[in-house]
Design an enzyme around this catalytic site. Sequence first.
Site, PDB file in Angstrom:
ATOM      1  CG  ASN A 168      -1.725   1.252   1.379  1.00 49.31           C
ATOM      2  OD1 ASN A 168      -1.826   2.019   0.418  1.00 49.31           O
ATOM      3  ND2 ASN A 168      -2.319   1.467   2.542  1.00 49.31           N
ATOM      4  CE  LYS A 217       0.137   3.486   4.654  1.00 51.00           C
ATOM      5  NZ  LYS A 217       0.067   3.666   6.078  1.00 51.00           N
ATOM      6  CG  HIS A 221      -5.825   1.750   5.076  1.00 51.55           C
ATOM      7  ND1 HIS A 221      -5.374   2.773   5.875  1.00 51.55           N
ATOM      8  CD2 HIS A 221      -4.794   0.883   4.953  1.00 51.55           C
ATOM      9  CE1 HIS A 221      -4.105   2.543   6.196  1.00 51.55           C
ATOM     10  NE2 HIS A 221      -3.733   1.399   5.658  1.00 51.55           N
ATOM     11  CD  GLU A 281      -2.900   5.593   6.568  1.00 46.54           C
ATOM     12  OE1 GLU A 281      -2.865   5.605   5.323  1.00 46.54           O
ATOM     13  OE2 GLU A 281      -1.971   5.143   7.264  1.00 46.54           O
ATOM     14  CD  GLU A 309      -3.503  -2.738   7.417  1.00 48.48           C
ATOM     15  OE1 GLU A 309      -2.372  -2.952   6.992  1.00 48.48           O
ATOM     16  OE2 GLU A 309      -4.138  -1.707   7.154  1.00 48.48           O
ATOM     17  N   GLY A 351       2.311   2.224  10.804  1.00 51.59           N
ATOM     18  CA  GLY A 351       3.243   3.338  10.651  1.00 51.59           C
ATOM     19  C   GLY A 351       3.912   3.768  11.946  1.00 51.59           C
ATOM     20  CB  SER A 374       5.173  -1.692  12.084  1.00 52.67           C
ATOM     21  OG  SER A 374       4.713  -0.367  12.302  1.00 52.67           O
TER      22      SER A 374
HETATM   23  C1  PEP Z   1      -0.823   0.123   6.089  1.00 53.86           C
HETATM   24  O1  PEP Z   1      -0.872   1.293   5.775  1.00 53.86           O
HETATM   25  O2  PEP Z   1      -1.726  -0.641   5.732  1.00 53.86           O
HETATM   26  C2  PEP Z   1       0.307  -0.331   6.891  1.00 53.86           C
HETATM   27  C3  PEP Z   1       0.274  -1.537   7.386  1.00 53.86           C
HETATM   28  O3  PEP Z   1       1.342   0.563   7.066  1.00 53.86           O
HETATM   29  P1  PEP Z   1       2.760   0.244   7.777  1.00 53.86           P
HETATM   30  O4  PEP Z   1       3.282  -1.037   7.181  1.00 53.86           O
HETATM   31  O5  PEP Z   1       3.600   1.422   7.466  1.00 53.86           O
HETATM   32  O6  PEP Z   1       2.485   0.087   9.242  1.00 53.86           O
END
Ligand code: PEP
Length: 251
Positions: free
Chosen positions: A10, A12, A96, A98, A168, A174, A212
């Site tokens: 992803n 973003k 997601h 976000e 998630e 992040g 992460s």
């Molecule tokens: C995500 O945005 O779905 C995500 C898992 O980000 P990160 O790997 O940076 O935590």
Amino acid sequence: MSRKQYCVANWKMNLTSTEGVNFILDLVSKDIMSASAKIILCPSFTGIIPAVEAAKDCRIEIGAQNVYFEPEGAFTGEVSTAMLKDAGCQWVILGHSERRHIFKEDDQTIARKIQRALRDDLKIILCIGETLEQREAGQTDALLKSQLKSAIENISVIPEDGFCIAYEPVWAIGTGKTATPDLAADAHRLIRDNLTDMGLPGETVSLLYGGSVKPENAKELIKTDGIDGFLIGGASLKSEAFCQIYEQFKS
Ligand code: PEP
């Protein structure tokens, strides 16, 4: 039981179209595609067509990060399923955190988007997960259950090859904090049991972990019971790190 494995990037609001194409060319030149997991890259809308073009001779599939639930019309700034499919896009990430938290997408909106994507044969990566406050308040199980229920309660059939759920935890996205394998395994078990209770094939749906994921923790996580792959944000922006994570699917 063998379920499909997925390694999903992803990006973003990162990587220009040129950077996305270079990423794909790098992956192709490294010839890493021998692992069984499918690679899905999700650029921003403007990066989709160049990415599809760059990936056309390899097994990489391209996804979008969002779609609107109406088929067409006066919805300035939105993108339809038909537009995504016409661009060569096969997948879409929905729900997601976000989108939920920054853009205030509620469960009902996400459910409508899922229905639209299913109706129009766009494959789905549905994200669910709890915030830190919800976890600390002991609300994780109830939250996952209610996000799942509202997202898919009106669905009677989940396509066998085209519907993944990504667990998630919001506190891990992040932040550099990763769920322990035990914590992720518990959440994945809960999701499967809930799907089964809803009359859906909980044991055969591919469940991804996101939060992460990086080269250093991918090996342990991919071996964890019930984890069929990753949704990767930060560590998917550099082809080298992404490849190192992908390599972990081989062992
Ligand atoms: C995500 O945005 O779905 C995500 C898992 O980000 P990160 O790997 O940076 O935590």
